[in-house]
Design an enzyme around this catalytic site. Sequence first.
Site, PDB file in Angstrom:
ATOM      1  N   HIS A 193       0.848  -1.187   0.000  1.00 54.35           N
ATOM      2  CA  HIS A 193       0.000   0.000   0.000  1.00 54.35           C
ATOM      3  C   HIS A 193       0.886   1.240   0.000  1.00 54.35           C
ATOM      4  O   HIS A 193       0.619   2.189  -0.729  1.00 54.35           O
ATOM      5  CB  HIS A 193      -0.920  -0.028   1.222  1.00 54.35           C
ATOM      6  CG  HIS A 193      -1.961   1.033   1.233  1.00 54.35           C
ATOM      7  ND1 HIS A 193      -2.880   1.199   0.217  1.00 54.35           N
ATOM      8  CD2 HIS A 193      -2.232   2.012   2.152  1.00 54.35           C
ATOM      9  CE1 HIS A 193      -3.672   2.228   0.498  1.00 54.35           C
ATOM     10  NE2 HIS A 193      -3.294   2.740   1.660  1.00 54.35           N
TER      11      HIS A 193
ATOM     12  N   GLU B  82       2.846  -1.052   8.005  1.00 52.97           N
ATOM     13  CA  GLU B  82       2.786  -2.050   6.927  1.00 52.97           C
ATOM     14  C   GLU B  82       4.087  -2.826   6.812  1.00 52.97           C
ATOM     15  O   GLU B  82       4.075  -4.040   6.584  1.00 52.97           O
ATOM     16  CB  GLU B  82       2.465  -1.375   5.588  1.00 52.97           C
ATOM     17  CG  GLU B  82       2.317  -2.385   4.458  1.00 52.97           C
ATOM     18  CD  GLU B  82       1.933  -1.770   3.125  1.00 52.97           C
ATOM     19  OE1 GLU B  82       1.504  -2.524   2.226  1.00 52.97           O
ATOM     20  OE2 GLU B  82       2.071  -0.537   2.972  1.00 52.97           O
TER      21      GLU B  82
ATOM     22  N   LYS C 198       3.127   3.880  -5.591  1.00 52.76           N
ATOM     23  CA  LYS C 198       2.665   5.240  -5.297  1.00 52.76           C
ATOM     24  C   LYS C 198       3.804   6.252  -5.407  1.00 52.76           C
ATOM     25  O   LYS C 198       3.562   7.452  -5.513  1.00 52.76           O
ATOM     26  CB  LYS C 198       2.028   5.300  -3.915  1.00 52.76           C
ATOM     27  CG  LYS C 198       0.657   4.620  -3.828  1.00 52.76           C
ATOM     28  CD  LYS C 198       0.036   4.801  -2.452  1.00 52.76           C
ATOM     29  CE  LYS C 198      -1.364   4.180  -2.378  1.00 52.76           C
ATOM     30  NZ  LYS C 198      -1.341   2.715  -2.370  1.00 52.76           N
TER      31      LYS C 198
ATOM     32  N   HIS D 274      -1.186   8.793  -4.835  1.00 53.54           N
ATOM     33  CA  HIS D 274      -2.232   7.981  -4.201  1.00 53.54           C
ATOM     34  C   HIS D 274      -3.565   8.230  -4.907  1.00 53.54           C
ATOM     35  O   HIS D 274      -4.132   9.312  -4.827  1.00 53.54           O
ATOM     36  CB  HIS D 274      -2.337   8.354  -2.725  1.00 53.54           C
ATOM     37  CG  HIS D 274      -3.108   7.375  -1.905  1.00 53.54           C
ATOM     38  ND1 HIS D 274      -3.934   6.411  -2.455  1.00 53.54           N
ATOM     39  CD2 HIS D 274      -3.190   7.198  -0.547  1.00 53.54           C
ATOM     40  CE1 HIS D 274      -4.481   5.700  -1.496  1.00 53.54           C
ATOM     41  NE2 HIS D 274      -4.044   6.157  -0.321  1.00 53.54           N
TER      42      HIS D 274
ATOM     43  N   PHE E 293      -8.952   4.405   5.302  1.00 49.27           N
ATOM     44  CA  PHE E 293      -9.526   5.039   6.480  1.00 49.27           C
ATOM     45  C   PHE E 293     -10.727   4.223   6.957  1.00 49.27           C
ATOM     46  O   PHE E 293     -11.460   3.639   6.157  1.00 49.27           O
ATOM     47  CB  PHE E 293      -9.996   6.457   6.152  1.00 49.27           C
ATOM     48  CG  PHE E 293      -8.887   7.489   6.092  1.00 49.27           C
ATOM     49  CD1 PHE E 293      -7.576   7.163   6.375  1.00 49.27           C
ATOM     50  CD2 PHE E 293      -9.178   8.796   5.748  1.00 49.27           C
ATOM     51  CE1 PHE E 293      -6.566   8.111   6.331  1.00 49.27           C
ATOM     52  CE2 PHE E 293      -8.185   9.763   5.695  1.00 49.27           C
ATOM     53  CZ  PHE E 293      -6.879   9.421   5.992  1.00 49.27           C
TER      54      PHE E 293
END
Length: 408
Positions: free
Chosen positions: A303, A314, A332, A337, A396
């Site tokens: 991620h 992570e 990313k 993002h 989130f």
Amino acid sequence: MPVKEQIAVTGLGMVTPAGSCVDATWRRVCEGGSTAAASHPALAGLPVDFCASVGEFDSSVVGRRNLYRLDRFVQLVLVAAHEAVADAGLFAADWDSPRVGVVIGCGMGGVATWEKQHGRLLGHGPEGVSPLLIPMMTPNSAAGEIALALGARGPGMVVCTACASGATAIATARDLLASGQCDIVIAGGTEAVNTPLTVTAFANLGTLSQRCEDPTAASRPFDAERDGFVMAEGAAVLVLERAEHARARGHRPRALLAGCGSASEAHHPTAPHPEGLGASQALRAALRDADLAAGDIDHVNAHGTSTVLNDQVEARVISQALSHGPLVTSTKGVLGHLLGAAGTVEAALTVLAIQQGTVPPTANLQDTAPGIDLNLVTKTASRQPVRAALSNSFGFGGHNVVLAFCAA
């Protein structure tokens, strides 16, 4: 029908800041050059005035009238869907349309339209507001317009799990195939919220990089100097089928979707659990679902948002669950993002890593942050066979989704 039946990825489509098709995006991601650009006109004067935006794309598949009728987040995913369906060798005129589903992930919907029309309400009164505002802004319009354009009359929906939305869409699509409800599912993610209100809100939340003087160096996942993510827009679509369905029509899959794992942390509205409980649970669930051992994983598309908390947590989850040290990257660093689209874009890039035997580099990673113990790909792409790989997506609200892919 058994849940373990193989699910094939038979088509890909992408529209990202790195390019308006799959090949262009893959090439730029493998080159490792950031797509963030300074002084975006819509963001002028804001504390964060840069982002990563999609350039020109083939709007002919959208249609001239639809360019005025559809919000940008729908336009982008329509282009990606057309590319993916063509890549899969499918023709809408030939398929059994009630057996074709559409599942799209989206975090926010038509925010650009909302902001524009709110301005018209303030400036011109009620008569200035477009009667098309509601169908333009509602997130479900992404799936509805794809179904309309392609004649897909099976189950259709938009799912929202914040920045894990695109991955949730793929997992949901897998379930529609495994349950026998569909033969084909167009699964994707889309987001287009490089707008003043949204960028300001994320900046005030403290999640965006403040490197306005050097935007191309702003997104730096796992780096010691990371200070937040770069807002981006785009869309990606995967065409999923049961493997037997793809074989019956003579189409070779790009890869197989071997397993999916999802978990909620129930910890905090925006921060990850300090021990990464939900992420770890989702990762291990994906391995179990795929009947894979930890040692089978050759690559993880992390991620990797470039925020201090996410990257640290992570990294701990990956190093503990996959102690053999598979190649890890965060795309990313190149793309920024893409929020609700990130999970699908990164899933598509994971499929390409398997197919091409190439793991892209993590852009801007100069000095790995203390405490991060990962086998990170930096500087240049790494060429090696990738038999199985994971794509991580966290959002989130404590939403965690991990997808497992393997070679077809």
